[in-house]
Design a protein around this motif. Structure first.
Motif, PDB file in Angstrom:
ATOM      1  N   LEU B  79      10.139  17.652 -11.138  1.00  0.00           N
ATOM      2  CA  LEU B  79       9.748  18.864 -10.410  1.00  0.00           C
ATOM      3  C   LEU B  79       8.230  19.013 -10.419  1.00  0.00           C
ATOM      4  O   LEU B  79       7.594  19.043 -11.478  1.00  0.00           O
ATOM      5  CB  LEU B  79      10.390  20.098 -11.047  1.00  0.00           C
ATOM      6  N   PHE B  80       7.671  19.077  -9.228  1.00  0.00           N
ATOM      7  CA  PHE B  80       6.233  19.281  -9.031  1.00  0.00           C
ATOM      8  C   PHE B  80       5.392  18.211  -9.732  1.00  0.00           C
ATOM      9  O   PHE B  80       4.231  18.471 -10.093  1.00  0.00           O
ATOM     10  CB  PHE B  80       5.803  20.682  -9.520  1.00  0.00           C
ATOM     11  N   SER B  81       5.933  17.013  -9.930  1.00  0.00           N
ATOM     12  CA  SER B  81       5.194  15.930 -10.588  1.00  0.00           C
ATOM     13  C   SER B  81       5.315  14.656  -9.774  1.00  0.00           C
ATOM     14  O   SER B  81       6.370  14.370  -9.203  1.00  0.00           O
ATOM     15  CB  SER B  81       5.777  15.638 -11.973  1.00  0.00           C
ATOM     16  N   SER B  82       4.277  13.865  -9.792  1.00  0.00           N
ATOM     17  CA  SER B  82       4.280  12.611  -9.051  1.00  0.00           C
ATOM     18  C   SER B  82       5.388  11.680  -9.535  1.00  0.00           C
ATOM     19  O   SER B  82       5.701  11.635 -10.726  1.00  0.00           O
ATOM     20  CB  SER B  82       2.940  11.910  -9.214  1.00  0.00           C
ATOM     21  N   PRO B  83       5.962  10.906  -8.627  1.00  0.00           N
ATOM     22  CA  PRO B  83       6.816   9.794  -9.053  1.00  0.00           C
ATOM     23  C   PRO B  83       5.965   8.792  -9.840  1.00  0.00           C
ATOM     24  O   PRO B  83       4.740   8.771  -9.719  1.00  0.00           O
ATOM     25  CB  PRO B  83       7.292   9.174  -7.731  1.00  0.00           C
ATOM     26  N   THR B  84       6.623   7.959 -10.590  1.00  0.00           N
ATOM     27  CA  THR B  84       5.896   6.926 -11.322  1.00  0.00           C
ATOM     28  C   THR B  84       5.440   5.815 -10.370  1.00  0.00           C
ATOM     29  O   THR B  84       5.958   5.671  -9.254  1.00  0.00           O
ATOM     30  CB  THR B  84       6.791   6.280 -12.383  1.00  0.00           C
ATOM     31  N   CYS B 103       2.675   3.443   2.987  1.00  0.00           N
ATOM     32  CA  CYS B 103       3.039   4.570   2.123  1.00  0.00           C
ATOM     33  C   CYS B 103       2.284   5.800   2.613  1.00  0.00           C
ATOM     34  O   CYS B 103       1.055   5.846   2.564  1.00  0.00           O
ATOM     35  CB  CYS B 103       2.701   4.255   0.668  1.00  0.00           C
ATOM     36  N   LEU B 104       3.028   6.780   3.097  1.00  0.00           N
ATOM     37  CA  LEU B 104       2.456   7.985   3.701  1.00  0.00           C
ATOM     38  C   LEU B 104       2.688   9.142   2.747  1.00  0.00           C
ATOM     39  O   LEU B 104       3.786   9.680   2.678  1.00  0.00           O
ATOM     40  CB  LEU B 104       3.145   8.271   5.043  1.00  0.00           C
ATOM     41  N   TYR B 105       1.642   9.532   2.009  1.00  0.00           N
ATOM     42  CA  TYR B 105       1.867  10.508   0.946  1.00  0.00           C
ATOM     43  C   TYR B 105       0.761  11.562   0.925  1.00  0.00           C
ATOM     44  O   TYR B 105      -0.203  11.497   1.681  1.00  0.00           O
ATOM     45  CB  TYR B 105       1.978   9.788  -0.407  1.00  0.00           C
ATOM     46  N   GLY B 106       0.934  12.539   0.043  1.00  0.00           N
ATOM     47  CA  GLY B 106       0.015  13.674  -0.002  1.00  0.00           C
ATOM     48  C   GLY B 106      -1.070  13.506  -1.042  1.00  0.00           C
ATOM     49  O   GLY B 106      -0.880  12.834  -2.066  1.00  0.00           O
ATOM     50  N   GLY B 110      -1.996  12.758  -9.223  1.00  0.00           N
ATOM     51  CA  GLY B 110      -0.965  11.888  -9.778  1.00  0.00           C
ATOM     52  C   GLY B 110      -0.445  10.892  -8.757  1.00  0.00           C
ATOM     53  O   GLY B 110      -0.242   9.705  -9.064  1.00  0.00           O
ATOM     54  N   ASP B 111      -0.210  11.381  -7.539  1.00  0.00           N
ATOM     55  CA  ASP B 111       0.292  10.482  -6.498  1.00  0.00           C
ATOM     56  C   ASP B 111      -0.746   9.420  -6.169  1.00  0.00           C
ATOM     57  O   ASP B 111      -0.422   8.238  -6.018  1.00  0.00           O
ATOM     58  CB  ASP B 111       0.666  11.290  -5.247  1.00  0.00           C
ATOM     59  N   ASN B 112      -2.010   9.829  -6.063  1.00  0.00           N
ATOM     60  CA  ASN B 112      -3.070   8.855  -5.773  1.00  0.00           C
ATOM     61  C   ASN B 112      -3.099   7.734  -6.813  1.00  0.00           C
ATOM     62  O   ASN B 112      -3.164   6.550  -6.479  1.00  0.00           O
ATOM     63  CB  ASN B 112      -4.440   9.557  -5.763  1.00  0.00           C
ATOM     64  N   MET B 113      -3.016   8.137  -8.062  1.00  0.00           N
ATOM     65  CA  MET B 113      -3.087   7.161  -9.151  1.00  0.00           C
ATOM     66  C   MET B 113      -1.880   6.216  -9.131  1.00  0.00           C
ATOM     67  O   MET B 113      -2.020   4.988  -9.209  1.00  0.00           O
ATOM     68  CB  MET B 113      -3.141   7.918 -10.478  1.00  0.00           C
ATOM     69  N   ASN B 114      -0.708   6.795  -8.987  1.00  0.00           N
ATOM     70  CA  ASN B 114       0.497   5.973  -9.073  1.00  0.00           C
ATOM     71  C   ASN B 114       0.684   5.075  -7.855  1.00  0.00           C
ATOM     72  O   ASN B 114       1.187   3.957  -7.970  1.00  0.00           O
ATOM     73  CB  ASN B 114       1.719   6.870  -9.303  1.00  0.00           C
ATOM     74  N   VAL B 115       0.275   5.569  -6.683  1.00  0.00           N
ATOM     75  CA  VAL B 115       0.353   4.709  -5.498  1.00  0.00           C
ATOM     76  C   VAL B 115      -0.603   3.523  -5.658  1.00  0.00           C
ATOM     77  O   VAL B 115      -0.258   2.381  -5.323  1.00  0.00           O
ATOM     78  CB  VAL B 115       0.049   5.512  -4.215  1.00  0.00           C
ATOM     79  N   MET B 117      -1.555   2.048  -8.351  1.00  0.00           N
ATOM     80  CA  MET B 117      -0.956   1.068  -9.267  1.00  0.00           C
ATOM     81  C   MET B 117       0.173   0.308  -8.578  1.00  0.00           C
ATOM     82  O   MET B 117       0.319  -0.913  -8.744  1.00  0.00           O
ATOM     83  CB  MET B 117      -0.424   1.766 -10.521  1.00  0.00           C
ATOM     84  N   ALA B 118       0.955   1.033  -7.796  1.00  0.00           N
ATOM     85  CA  ALA B 118       2.078   0.388  -7.108  1.00  0.00           C
ATOM     86  C   ALA B 118       1.574  -0.667  -6.130  1.00  0.00           C
ATOM     87  O   ALA B 118       2.192  -1.728  -5.959  1.00  0.00           O
ATOM     88  CB  ALA B 118       2.928   1.443  -6.387  1.00  0.00           C
ATOM     89  N   ILE B 119       0.443  -0.385  -5.484  1.00  0.00           N
ATOM     90  CA  ILE B 119      -0.116  -1.347  -4.525  1.00  0.00           C
ATOM     91  C   ILE B 119      -0.427  -2.676  -5.227  1.00  0.00           C
ATOM     92  O   ILE B 119      -0.105  -3.759  -4.730  1.00  0.00           O
ATOM     93  CB  ILE B 119      -1.395  -0.767  -3.871  1.00  0.00           C
ATOM     94  N   LYS B 120      -1.036  -2.559  -6.408  1.00  0.00           N
ATOM     95  CA  LYS B 120      -1.384  -3.779  -7.162  1.00  0.00           C
ATOM     96  C   LYS B 120      -0.142  -4.544  -7.595  1.00  0.00           C
ATOM     97  O   LYS B 120      -0.070  -5.775  -7.498  1.00  0.00           O
ATOM     98  CB  LYS B 120      -2.213  -3.402  -8.400  1.00  0.00           C
ATOM     99  N   LEU B 121       0.830  -3.795  -8.094  1.00  0.00           N
ATOM    100  CA  LEU B 121       2.062  -4.446  -8.538  1.00  0.00           C
ATOM    101  C   LEU B 121       2.784  -5.109  -7.371  1.00  0.00           C
ATOM    102  O   LEU B 121       3.315  -6.222  -7.493  1.00  0.00           O
ATOM    103  CB  LEU B 121       2.985  -3.416  -9.210  1.00  0.00           C
TER     104      LEU B 121
END
Lengths: 331, 331
Positions: B79-84, B103-106, B110-115, B117-121
C-alpha cells in the motif's frame, strides 16, 4: 459536510447536468422533462421500450444504465425519493417505439404508486406499460413474503437482460417475462459499515457505531436484520454468501452471475478482498461463476459498505448478459 | 477502522487474490512472482511489451489497467509503496515479446530507484527496457521544474495511448515516444476533502479539517499548495480547471480528453456536479472535449476528494484513445 455540491437542494439538478454533458454521445435530456434521461437513439420504431426510474443518490444507478442495448429512458427522482408519475410517464413516452413499454423498477412504496399512476396516464394516449417489480433484497422480508422484498442491485441484471431481449426484437410480453425471470433468479444482501447524509439534511439519518456492521441494510439505510461486531472480511463475505445462497437454494452445477458493489465510500480493493472469499463460497457449493462485476455499480451516496448479488443463469440469461452494451455505467 | 479487511498486513495479498479470481478471463497472476499481474494473452511475440507498476491502494490503478490493448503486465507494490526492482523485472519478463519493453510509471523516488535497478537486471538477460516517467501533477512543482512533478491520473492516458501504439505493431522507440507525448500533453490537479488510513497504521497520516479543502493534494496525501475553506462545487471546479488550463496554455480550438476521478470515498454524483462546471470552463476557453471519463479511475484508498486530468490531443492520440480495450478498469 465534506462534499462537492452547490445548493443542497439542487444536487440532482446539477448531477443530471454534468451527467448529460459527460455522456452526450450516449444519452440526452428529455426535451419535455428535465427529470428524464433518454438514450440518444431512442425511441426505436418497432422495439419494445425499456425504462426504469428511482431516487437519485445511487449513481451510477439509475441514469448510468441508459444506452444502447440497455435502458431506453430513466425517470429521475430527488435524492432517495421516487420520481413523479409524470416523470415515469415521460420516460415511457421517450421510450415508446409503438410496441409498448416495460417498466423495470424496484419495490418501494413511492415508486409503486407513481408507476401505477403513470400506467393509467399512458394508457389514455395509447401507450401500454407493463411492469416488473424487483425484490432481490433477501433481508428485507422472509422467503414466504418475497413480494415484500425491496429491489437493489439485482435490478442491474433485470435491466440488462430485459433490455437485451427487447433489442432482439421480442414482444412486450416476452421482454416482461424475461426481465421477470432475471429478477426472480436474483438474490442480494447489503452490509453497512457507515451511514450517509442527505445534503439537505446535513447529518446522517441513521447510525452505525464504529466497530459494528449492519447486516441486511437497505439502499437508503433501512435497518438490517441485525447489528454485529465488525469481523474480518472473510467472515463478512462468508455471511453474505451464506444468506444469499441459503435463500437461493441452487442445485450444484448451476451457473451464476455476480455483482459485488460498493455502497459509495468503500474502496475498490476491499471489494476484491470480499470477492476472494465470496468466490470460494460460491465454488464451495458447486456453483460456477459465469460473469462477475466488481465496483460501484449501485451506491447510496457515501455509505460505507458493500452488496452481493447472485443471479442464477440459464442459456437465455447467459446469452443476454453477453450482449454488448453502451451505457455510462459500463464503459 | 470501518473496512472490509482480514490481516492489515495482507491487504495487498488478499486484494490481488480477489482481483485475479474476478477477472481471470483477462488477467493472470505471474507464476514467478505473486506481485506481478499479467494480461492472459501476454507475451505477444513481436509486440513491444508495455508495463507499469506502483503502490497498491489506488485501485483500479494500477492492476485494473492490465488487459488487451492495454498494459501487458503490472508490478504490484505494498500500500502506497513502490514495487520491488524484482517485481518490475518480472513484469518485464512477462511482457517481453522479443521487441523490448517500455515501462510507463509515475515519478516517485521509490519507483524511480526500483525501475532503474530492474533495467540493469533485465539488460543482463537481453531484455531492453525503456521508460517514460509521468509528471502530470501540476501542483507538485512549478512549470520550470516539470521533471520534478509527480505522476497521477494522467498515467491512464499514457498507458492507453502507449499500449494502443504497441498493439499497432510500433517499435520500442515509437511506443516510448508516443507515451511520452501523451503524458507531456497531460496536466492534473487533486483536491482533498478527507484523509485516508493505511490499515496497518490505523489512523490517517494527514488531516483535512472539516470545512476546509486541500488544493493540489497528492495521491498519498502529499501536501497541496494551499488549504482553503471548502467552497461550492462550482468554485472548486473553476479553480481546478484554472490551475490545469493555465499551466497547459492550449490554443483555442484544441481538442482534449478529460478524466474526473474520485479519490475513493467521493460519490459519483459529486463528480458529475464538478464536471458540469469543468466542462463549461473548458468550453469557455475555446477547447473541445473529445472524450471524458468520470468515476473512480485512480483512487487513494478512502480519501475524499477528486482529481481533474486534461490531455491535449492530436490525430494520433485521438486514434489511440479510440482503440477498444479489454481491462478490468474499463469494462
Amino acid at each position: 459536510m465534506q462534499r462537492f455540491i452547490n445548493n443542497p437542494d439542487e444536487v440532482v439538478e446539477d448531477t443530471v447536468k454534468g451527467f448529460v454533458k459527460a455522456h452526450a454521445d450516449i444519452v440526452r435530456l428529455s426535451a419535455q422533462n428535465p427529470r428524464v434521461i433518454a438514450a440518444r437513439h431512442t425511441p426505436v420504431n418497432g422495439k419494445v421500450g425499456v425504462i426504469t426510474g428511482g431516487g437519485s443518490g445511487h449513481e451510477p444507478a439509475f441514469i448510468g444504465y441508459t444506452g444502447r442495448n440497455m435502458l431506453d429512458a430513466v425517470a429521475v427522482g430527488e435524492l432517495f425519493s421516487s420520481p413523479t408519475a409524470k416523470s415515469f410517464l415521460d420516460a415511457a413516452r421517450e421510450a415508446n417505439g409503438g410496441k409498448g413499454v416495460v417498466c423495470l423498477y424496484g419495490n418501494y412504496a413511492g415508486d409503486n404508486m407513481n408507476v401505477k399512476m403513470a400506467i393509467k396516464l399512458a394508457a389514455k394516449e395509447g401507450i401500454e406499460i407493463t411492469t416488473v417489480v424487483a425484490n432481490d433484497d433477501v433481508c428485507s422480508a422472509g422467503p414466504e413474503e418475497r413480494e415484500k422484498r425491496r429491489g437493489v442491485a439485482g435490478e442491474i441484471f433485470m435491466w440488462k437482460c430485459g433490455a437485451a431481449k427487447a433489442a432482439e426484437g421480442a414482444s412486450l410480453e416476452e421482454v416482461r417475462a424475461t426481465a421477470q425471470k432475471a429478477i426472480d433468479n436474483c438474490r442480494s444482501i447489503g452490509v453497512g459499515l457507515g451511514p450517509c447524509t442527505l445534503p439537505s439534511v446535513g447529518h446522517p439519518n441513521f447510525t452505525i457505531e464504529p466497530g459494528t456492521m449492519e447486516v441486511g441494510i437497505g439502499h437508503h439505510g433501512e435497518p438490517g436484520v441485525r447489528v454485529e461486531p465488525l469481523r474480518s472480511a472473510r467472515d463478512v463475505a462468508e455471511e453474505m454468501a451464506k444468506i444469499v445462497l441459503d435463500d437461493h437454494q441452487l442445485a450444484a452445477g448451476s451457473e451464476v452471475a455476480v455483482i459485488v458493489s460498493g455502497l459509495g465510500a468503500t474502496p475498490l480493493n476491499e471489494l476484491y478482498i470480499l470477492h476472494d472469499t465470496i468466490e470460494s463460497e460460491i465454488a464451495g457449493r458447486g456453483l460456477t461463476i459465469y460473469r462477475v462485476y466488481i465496483g460501484n455499480y449501485f451506491t447510496s451516496l457515501e455509505m460505507v459498505g458493500a452488496t452481493l448479488t447472485v443471479m442464477a443463469l440459464d442459456d437465455e440469461l447467459k446469452r443476454l448478459l453477453d450482449v454488448d452494451v453502451q451505457c455510462p455505467a459500463m464503459l
